[in-house]
Design an enzyme around this catalytic site. Structure first.
Site, PDB file in Angstrom:
ATOM      1  CB  CYS A  25       0.670  -3.643  11.983  1.00 53.57           C
ATOM      2  SG  CYS A  25       0.428  -1.930  12.475  1.00 53.57           S
ATOM      3  NE  ARG A  76       1.609   2.115   9.247  1.00 52.18           N
ATOM      4  CZ  ARG A  76       1.097   1.016   9.794  1.00 52.18           C
ATOM      5  NH1 ARG A  76       1.889   0.100  10.296  1.00 52.18           N
ATOM      6  NH2 ARG A  76      -0.201   0.827   9.835  1.00 52.18           N
TER       7      ARG A  76
END
Length: 186
Positions: A57, A135
């Site tokens: 991330c 995601r």
């Protein structure tokens, strides 16, 4: 929203390509947002990340920030979401800015502690995790219509060249009213 299949089974519905982006109010690291209304007339990359302070991330946020000016030149705004709290998002942003090779993250990150927004957009896939988003990437046009949806598993970072190419292709097809072939590039 849910569709009932029988007495015991519920199937969650989520927005699809061509649907109006679900509207919501939320707190972000940049203040309150009325989504997608606050971005009327602009393209939006609305994306989720599984968790603050994780390596994948962090690498994605640095890359989004590096590309932010290019996206802005394409009339495109970035908006992130995770189930983390504003305080966690702000601490993570601060940590990223102090990293070697880090960046000052300037796009808003939505706090979705109750997971209502993530669930409305189909960003939580129970087979992956019932508490973290996958995601997800939603490309939303200036009229608030979802034009593309991309999903990546928790373990795999996104392809930023493809996200940028996808925005360019959608904008080009709107401009010339034609389709773009495989591997099209501007």
């Amino acid at each position: 929203m849910f569709d009932i299949c029988d007495d015991t089974t519920e199937i969650a519905t989520m927005p699809l390509i061509g649907d109006k982006a679900p509207e919501f109010y939320a707190e972000t690291t940049n203040g309150p947002v009325h989504f997608p209304n606050d971005y009327a007339g602009k393209w939006i990359i609305f994306f989720s990340h599984p968790s603050d302070f994780t390596p994948v991330c962090t690498s994605e946020f640095i890359r989004f920030q590096e590309l932010k000016d290019q996206f802005n030149e394409m009339n495109t705004e970035l908006v992130a979401l995770s189930v983390g709290a504003i305080s966690s998002h702000l601490a993570w942003i601060d940590a990223i800015s102090k990293m070697d090779g880090g960046a000052k993250i300037t796009f808003p990150i939505i706090a979705d502690m109750n997971t209502n927004i993530a669930r409305a957009y189909g960003m939580i896939h129970d087979s992956e995790s019932d508490t973290h988003t996958v995601r997800a990437v939603f490309i939303i046009d200036p009229e608030g219509i979802i034009r593309s949806i991309l999903y990546y598993p928790l373990t795999t970072g996104r392809n930023f060249d493809e996200i940028k190419r996808l925005i360019q292709a959608l904008q080009k097809t709107d401009e010339v009213h034609a389709s773009t072939p495989a591997n099209w590039r501007p």
